[in-house]
Design an enzyme around this catalytic site. Sequence first.
Site, short mmCIF file in Angstrom:
data_model
loop_
_atom_site.label_atom_id
_atom_site.label_comp_id
_atom_site.label_asym_id
_atom_site.label_seq_id
_atom_site.Cartn_x
_atom_site.Cartn_y
_atom_site.Cartn_z
N GLU A 120 12.97 14.36 27.03
CA GLU A 120 12.69 13.34 28.02
C GLU A 120 11.95 13.90 29.23
O GLU A 120 11.03 13.28 29.76
CB GLU A 120 14.00 12.70 28.46
CG GLU A 120 13.82 11.42 29.23
CD GLU A 120 15.14 10.69 29.40
OE1 GLU A 120 15.85 10.55 28.39
OE2 GLU A 120 15.47 10.30 30.52
N ASP A 121 12.35 15.09 29.68
CA ASP A 121 11.87 15.57 30.97
C ASP A 121 10.85 16.71 30.92
O ASP A 121 10.30 17.09 31.94
CB ASP A 121 13.05 16.06 31.82
CG ASP A 121 14.04 14.95 32.10
OD1 ASP A 121 13.65 13.77 31.97
OD2 ASP A 121 15.20 15.25 32.44
N ASP A 161 27.54 13.72 29.13
CA ASP A 161 26.42 13.64 30.07
C ASP A 161 26.78 12.71 31.23
O ASP A 161 26.64 13.04 32.40
CB ASP A 161 25.20 13.11 29.30
CG ASP A 161 23.94 13.04 30.14
OD1 ASP A 161 23.80 13.85 31.07
OD2 ASP A 161 23.09 12.17 29.84
MN MN Z 1 21.53 14.48 31.26
#
Ligand code: MN
Length: 766
Positions: free
Chosen positions: A93-94, A155
């Site tokens: 994602e990042d 998370d």
């Molecule tokens: Mn995370």
Amino acid sequence: MTQDDILVQEQEEIARQKVIEIIANNPRCHKNADDEQRIRKAFELANEAHRGMRRKSGELYIFHPIAVAKIVAEEEGLGATSVISALLHDVVEDTNITLEDLESVFGPKVATIVDGLTKLEGVFDQTASMQAENFRKLLMSMIEDVRVILIKLADRLHNMRTLASMPEHKQYRIAAETLYIYAPMAHRLGLFAIKTELEDLSLKYEHPHEFQAIADKLKGKETDYNNIIESIAQPIRERLNAIGFEYDIKARTKSIYSIWRKMKNKNIPFEEVYDILAMRVVFKSKEGMNEKNQCWDVYSIVTDLFKPKPDRLRDWISSPKANGYEALHTTVMSPSGRWVEIQIRSERMDEIAERGLAAHWKYKEDGKENEIDNWIKSIREMLEKAESNSLDFFDAFKLNLFASEMMIFTPKGESISMPIGSTALDFAFEIHTNLGYHCIGAKVNYRLEPLSYVLKSGDQVEIITSEKQKPKYEWLNYVTTAKAKACIKELFREERKNYIFMGEEILTQELQKRKLTITARILLKLKRTYHVSSKDELYFQIGKGTISLDNIEDALTMKTENKLVKIWKLTFGKSSSSDDDSDDETDEELDENANKKMPKGKNVILSDESETRRYTIASCCNPIPGDDVVAYVDEDNTMILHARRCPVAMKLMSSRGDRIVSAQWESHKVLSYLAQIELAGIDRKCLVSEVTKIISQDENVNMRSVHFESHDGVFTGNIFLYIYNATDLQLLIQKISKVKGVDRVSRKDRSEDNDFMRDMQEYTSF
Ligand code: MN
């Protein structure tokens, strides 16, 4: 190298040590050298990828995936693949790393899990229901590999533990979402410890003062509690020792969130929550002896020594809860006169209770499906049925999470667990879709009952069908399970579309006769008149004929300004146009305005005399000025104000966060709002007139209705009144509480009456 680089290097070394600790602490991570190597490699890759990134708190980003991996390994007891996936959960994602990269280094399993944890692209768009859509994706991945959801919960737990560094408006949204969907999910998966922590953390951010007040009270009573527990534990120990049991006795208090929930639901102060204390006896099962019998042995020792509360025996060993929980619960009276719940479990049962799913698999008999497998199967069915972009799905899932279970038997004696409140029709759908579609009734314990009959645990049910039977739309009123609802809705979706189309036609023609066209303004009036919540529902009912347009004239000339349902104006940001209410504006234009003008992360100021916006007060929670509120911008661009703790608002924050803006009241002294107060006490002459005199004469507050009831000298009362703001109401309550005979006065929050709260009550026990 600069000073900064050296600092970063030091931090990275600390991170590396943490990973080595995780490996060392969990035997499943160093079973073989290969696993250990792979975990280290995952760390190095994540560290490299996240280099240069920091969390809001300022610490290196890599500490987040490490913290998640630690929760996964130590609190959920999962193995190497999960730890690796947790370390890598944010890289796709990042950062620039792709799923293909992960697959080539760590294999397809890790890649699939990380994919499941990666949000859909474009999540930051303010379009429709991205939250719901992302959640759906998460569940799709979960049914492939359940570890996805376990890592997601870890998370979320770490994000909640570090929520303090987020800006306030995000804190609310994240906390609401956690409470609405993730805590129940942890509960459903049997992760008791994580569920409790998620709930407490959410409360801490949503209602910091109330959270602190309860925490302080618990702290203050610690010694008392210890003494009470000891007075019970000591005699039990003696008896258990005498017959050679190996065991451990643990004491705990109800979680802060559960206490808060109970205080709110029952409208009682902390001191009146009687079941704050619980004690747990966890024993080591003796070789070759039946675990269940040993539970009952302990039970008989406990109840020999202390008087049990007759209606509080809970037997979760004969039929375990749907989330796998097994134990025997009883509540006994301590020598000093306090009720204490005692939970009796074997070590195996205790591990399942604390770790849920993960422990479940450890003890699972090969090839045998357990309750969790069944649950995942039901999620799969639900995903197949629901429309991809629908919020219905979110609701359906939610329903499924909260349902507490009961046992229903088929004619052949097979047991099927169903949510409490299920009807005969639900049961028919549960067994087979076709049985549902053709159901005309049921024999419940050999007696003929209608398909709307509400089942009780232990009922034996035979479904009666007829080939001629066809599903009816009204059936939606008779079913409660997500599965039955989805089946019926699917069948009617097409039909509904036709009716909506017809309804729009009919309305257009009716309006044409009066030289009018459909406008947002007219729709608003019609929705109000016919009590429907959306445009589609209005068209649908017109099309179907359940709304006849005979009195359309009245509806069109209705004034939208009345005492209860008002359209007010308010300002936010820089608002350019002043013609939002003009009659010739079309829906599309309104929608467009909504997108353009949705204030993002900004506070809306609600005042009496602002000019260009309209808002209404949600009838579920009825907030008044001074209350903590959020505003939901609906499809017609109307702001609907909800109390921040209203369950409907929490749901909207979770599913449609893009349409929520936080709002704040200015001082209000012009318009009055409806509020309800409840009071109780010892009845005496003139009490009612004294109370009403304070309200209407002394305080000059208008009352809408007053209702008092008296039984055997004790009265209860309900008063609806119009009030300017929460401070005034608080003052009024204080005055009334001083009246002789009045024992308790409080504001009644109507949102507590609804189903959701009842469900919540069901599910928050220890
Ligand atoms: Mn995370």
